[in-house]
Design a protein around this motif. Structure first.
Motif, mmCIF file in Angstrom:
data_model
loop_
_atom_site.group_PDB
_atom_site.id
_atom_site.type_symbol
_atom_site.label_atom_id
_atom_site.label_comp_id
_atom_site.label_asym_id
_atom_site.label_seq_id
_atom_site.Cartn_x
_atom_site.Cartn_y
_atom_site.Cartn_z
ATOM 1 N N LYS A 3 0.811 -1.214 0.000
ATOM 2 C CA LYS A 3 0.000 0.000 0.000
ATOM 3 C C LYS A 3 0.850 1.272 0.000
ATOM 4 O O LYS A 3 0.487 2.268 -0.609
ATOM 5 C CB LYS A 3 -0.932 0.010 1.224
ATOM 6 C CG LYS A 3 -2.201 -0.784 1.016
ATOM 7 C CD LYS A 3 -3.046 -0.835 2.254
ATOM 8 C CE LYS A 3 -3.678 0.507 2.561
ATOM 9 N NZ LYS A 3 -4.615 0.413 3.710
ATOM 10 N N CYS A 6 1.582 2.584 -3.335
ATOM 11 C CA CYS A 6 0.434 2.739 -4.245
ATOM 12 C C CYS A 6 0.123 4.222 -4.460
ATOM 13 O O CYS A 6 -0.152 4.959 -3.502
ATOM 14 C CB CYS A 6 -0.778 2.012 -3.658
ATOM 15 S SG CYS A 6 -2.294 2.343 -4.557
ATOM 16 N N CYS A 9 -3.301 5.273 -3.108
ATOM 17 C CA CYS A 9 -3.305 5.404 -1.644
ATOM 18 C C CYS A 9 -2.673 6.735 -1.240
ATOM 19 O O CYS A 9 -3.136 7.395 -0.306
ATOM 20 C CB CYS A 9 -2.565 4.234 -0.993
ATOM 21 S SG CYS A 9 -3.551 2.719 -0.919
ATOM 22 N N HIS A 48 -7.640 0.220 0.056
ATOM 23 C CA HIS A 48 -6.865 -0.349 -1.048
ATOM 24 C C HIS A 48 -7.396 -1.734 -1.419
ATOM 25 O O HIS A 48 -7.203 -2.695 -0.675
ATOM 26 C CB HIS A 48 -5.383 -0.447 -0.676
ATOM 27 C CG HIS A 48 -4.547 -1.026 -1.781
ATOM 28 N ND1 HIS A 48 -3.841 -0.258 -2.674
ATOM 29 C CD2 HIS A 48 -4.325 -2.309 -2.147
ATOM 30 C CE1 HIS A 48 -3.225 -1.032 -3.539
ATOM 31 N NE2 HIS A 48 -3.502 -2.284 -3.239
ATOM 32 N N ALA A 50 -7.087 -4.254 -4.780
ATOM 33 C CA ALA A 50 -6.264 -4.314 -5.992
ATOM 34 C C ALA A 50 -7.114 -4.298 -7.256
ATOM 35 O O ALA A 50 -6.741 -3.663 -8.256
ATOM 36 C CB ALA A 50 -5.387 -5.565 -5.969
ATOM 37 N N VAL A 97 -2.563 1.004 -12.661
ATOM 38 C CA VAL A 97 -2.542 1.337 -11.226
ATOM 39 C C VAL A 97 -3.320 0.231 -10.512
ATOM 40 O O VAL A 97 -4.516 0.059 -10.755
ATOM 41 C CB VAL A 97 -3.157 2.720 -10.947
ATOM 42 C CG1 VAL A 97 -3.185 2.989 -9.442
ATOM 43 C CG2 VAL A 97 -2.390 3.820 -11.680
ATOM 44 N N HIS A 99 -4.761 -0.422 -7.806
ATOM 45 C CA HIS A 99 -5.699 -0.026 -6.756
ATOM 46 C C HIS A 99 -7.007 0.182 -7.516
ATOM 47 O O HIS A 99 -7.069 1.048 -8.410
ATOM 48 C CB HIS A 99 -5.198 1.255 -6.074
ATOM 49 C CG HIS A 99 -6.086 1.839 -5.024
ATOM 50 N ND1 HIS A 99 -5.597 2.292 -3.800
ATOM 51 C CD2 HIS A 99 -7.409 2.120 -5.018
ATOM 52 C CE1 HIS A 99 -6.594 2.792 -3.084
ATOM 53 N NE2 HIS A 99 -7.716 2.702 -3.812
#
Ligand code: AMP
Ligand code: ZN
Length: 138
Positions: A3, A6, A9, A48, A50, A97, A99
């Motif tokens: 995370k 990310c 995030c 978060h 995926a 990305v 997330h």
């Protein structure tokens, strides 16, 4: 991916700035930094997840409720001619990305956006076999 690495995030935490349209306790809606068209926005859950396999169905349901409201606001603000809603999962599907996020891409006559695939024919028996395999997995 952790995370901490990310980018979304970091946007949620405010470590990276974003052009925010709306946020509540669960979601943030931002302008895409490299828009496919005028008004391309992303809806991002603050947790978060995926991808579509990772997000819980209740959160996904609320996210789509929000997408409906945002799509109508985009239509009102931009008077677009159409709208694509896109959500990529996995590298092969174009996810960059990792997330979960949903794209809302307003469409305009003569724009350069492409969301089109080659069409294939399928034997009826193969279609039926496939239908059963998917039904069994549900
Ligand atoms: P996807 O290819 O479905 O994973 O989409 C990722 C999207 O995130 C792309 O459309 C990028 O332009 C967008 N994006 C990447 N970084 C940022 C950022 N810092 N702010 C806003 N959008 C971003
Ligand atoms: Zn994240």
């Amino acid at each position: 991916m952790k995370k901490e690495d990310c980018i979304f995030c970091k946007i949620i935490s405010g470590d990276i700035p974003s052009n925010t349209i709306y946020e509540n306790s669960e979601f943030k809606v931002i302008m895409d930094i490299a828009p496919a068209s005028k008004g391309h926005v992303l809806i991002i859950p603050k947790e978060h997840y995926a991808n579509i396999y990772d997000i819980d169905v209740e959160t996904a349901g609320r996210l789509f409720q929000l997408a409906t409201v945002v799509a109508r606001a985009l239509k009102k603000a931009l008077n677009c001619d159409g709208m694509n809603i896109l959500q990529n999962n996995g590298l092969i599907a174009g996810q960059t990305v990792f997330h979960f996020h949903m794209h809302l891409i307003p469409r305009y006559e003569g724009d350069t956006v492409t969301v089109k695939w080659e069409e294939h024919s399928m034997e009826a028996a193969d279609m039926e076999q496939l239908r059963k395999e998917i039904c069994d997995a549900l």
